[in-house]
Write a protein that holds these residues in place. Structure first.
Motif, PDB file in Angstrom:
ATOM      1  N   TYR A 148       0.837  -1.187   0.000  1.00  0.00           N
ATOM      2  CA  TYR A 148       0.000   0.000   0.000  1.00  0.00           C
ATOM      3  C   TYR A 148       0.879   1.248   0.000  1.00  0.00           C
ATOM      4  O   TYR A 148       2.014   1.210   0.492  1.00  0.00           O
ATOM      5  N   PRO A 149       0.349   2.378  -0.514  1.00  0.00           N
ATOM      6  CA  PRO A 149       1.182   3.597  -0.567  1.00  0.00           C
ATOM      7  C   PRO A 149       1.799   3.982   0.775  1.00  0.00           C
ATOM      8  O   PRO A 149       2.966   4.343   0.834  1.00  0.00           O
ATOM      9  N   PHE A 205       4.762   1.760   1.434  1.00  0.00           N
ATOM     10  CA  PHE A 205       5.879   2.168   0.577  1.00  0.00           C
ATOM     11  C   PHE A 205       6.596   3.358   1.210  1.00  0.00           C
ATOM     12  O   PHE A 205       7.808   3.342   1.382  1.00  0.00           O
ATOM     13  N   ASP A 206       5.829   4.383   1.564  1.00  0.00           N
ATOM     14  CA  ASP A 206       6.402   5.603   2.145  1.00  0.00           C
ATOM     15  C   ASP A 206       7.161   5.291   3.436  1.00  0.00           C
ATOM     16  O   ASP A 206       8.290   5.756   3.628  1.00  0.00           O
ATOM     17  N   LYS A 212       8.315   8.779  -2.002  1.00  0.00           N
ATOM     18  CA  LYS A 212       6.894   8.551  -1.725  1.00  0.00           C
ATOM     19  C   LYS A 212       6.275   7.797  -2.892  1.00  0.00           C
ATOM     20  O   LYS A 212       6.732   7.907  -4.032  1.00  0.00           O
ATOM     21  N   SER A 213       5.231   7.077  -2.596  1.00  0.00           N
ATOM     22  CA  SER A 213       4.483   6.372  -3.623  1.00  0.00           C
ATOM     23  C   SER A 213       3.878   7.391  -4.586  1.00  0.00           C
ATOM     24  O   SER A 213       3.255   8.362  -4.167  1.00  0.00           O
ATOM     25  N   TYR A 215       0.355   5.463 -10.620  1.00  0.00           N
ATOM     26  CA  TYR A 215       0.425   4.084 -11.105  1.00  0.00           C
ATOM     27  C   TYR A 215      -0.252   4.038 -12.468  1.00  0.00           C
ATOM     28  O   TYR A 215      -1.466   4.209 -12.575  1.00  0.00           O
ATOM     29  N   LEU A 221       4.532   1.592 -10.714  1.00  0.00           N
ATOM     30  CA  LEU A 221       4.296   2.528  -9.627  1.00  0.00           C
ATOM     31  C   LEU A 221       5.448   3.522  -9.670  1.00  0.00           C
ATOM     32  O   LEU A 221       6.609   3.138  -9.511  1.00  0.00           O
ATOM     33  N   ILE A 248       7.756   6.869  -8.506  1.00  0.00           N
ATOM     34  CA  ILE A 248       8.310   7.312  -7.231  1.00  0.00           C
ATOM     35  C   ILE A 248       8.426   8.827  -7.239  1.00  0.00           C
ATOM     36  O   ILE A 248       9.057   9.413  -8.118  1.00  0.00           O
ATOM     37  N   GLY A 265       9.412  -1.032  -9.791  1.00  0.00           N
ATOM     38  CA  GLY A 265       7.965  -0.955  -9.637  1.00  0.00           C
ATOM     39  C   GLY A 265       7.206  -1.552 -10.794  1.00  0.00           C
ATOM     40  O   GLY A 265       6.000  -1.414 -10.876  1.00  0.00           O
TER      41      GLY A 265
END
Length: 116
Positions: free
Chosen positions: A2-3, A6-7, A19-20, A23, A54, A56, A96
């Motif tokens: 999930y975002p 990721f963060d 950070k995410s 997409y 995804l 970045i 990603g």
């Protein structure tokens, strides 16, 4: 992932501001001003190619290995093309790629110093 995961992963584990991002699929190209690992073989990196990934946000310019081509637009079979945020990166040492594109395999092998 999930975002928020990721963060948190890059912030707490590596103290990176990444950070995410978005997409979607678009066309990417090698960023010649990036810093690559020693032994990476840029000669075997693919030319511009399309991939769904995804993105970045907040990667520094030298960390961005693949970036959207100039005037990139999203690519979709169901949605109209829209402009792509050129500040978001495709590769930074995180892959990603959601669909295991052939070009992505070449990038990973090149970063390991191998020919794809």
């Amino acid at each position: 992932m999930y975002p928020y995961e990721f963060d948190n992963f890059f912030a707490s584990g590596f103290e990176l501001p990444w950070k995410s991002g978005d997409y979607h699929r678009t066309e990417f190209e090698f960023n010649r001003s990036c810093v690559l690992p020693q032994g990476a073989m840029t000669s075997s990196l693919p030319g511009p190619y399309s991939m769904k990934t995804l993105h970045i946000k907040n990667a520094r310019p030298h960390e961005k290995i693949f970036v959207p081509v100039r005037n990139a637009r999203t690519q979709s079979h169901v949605l109209p093309p829209t402009p792509v945020d050129p500040t978001q990166a495709r590769y930074v040492a995180y892959c990603g790629d959601a669909n295991a594109e052939e070009g992505s395999d070449k990038v990973i092998l090149s970063l390991c110093g191998l020919r794809g």
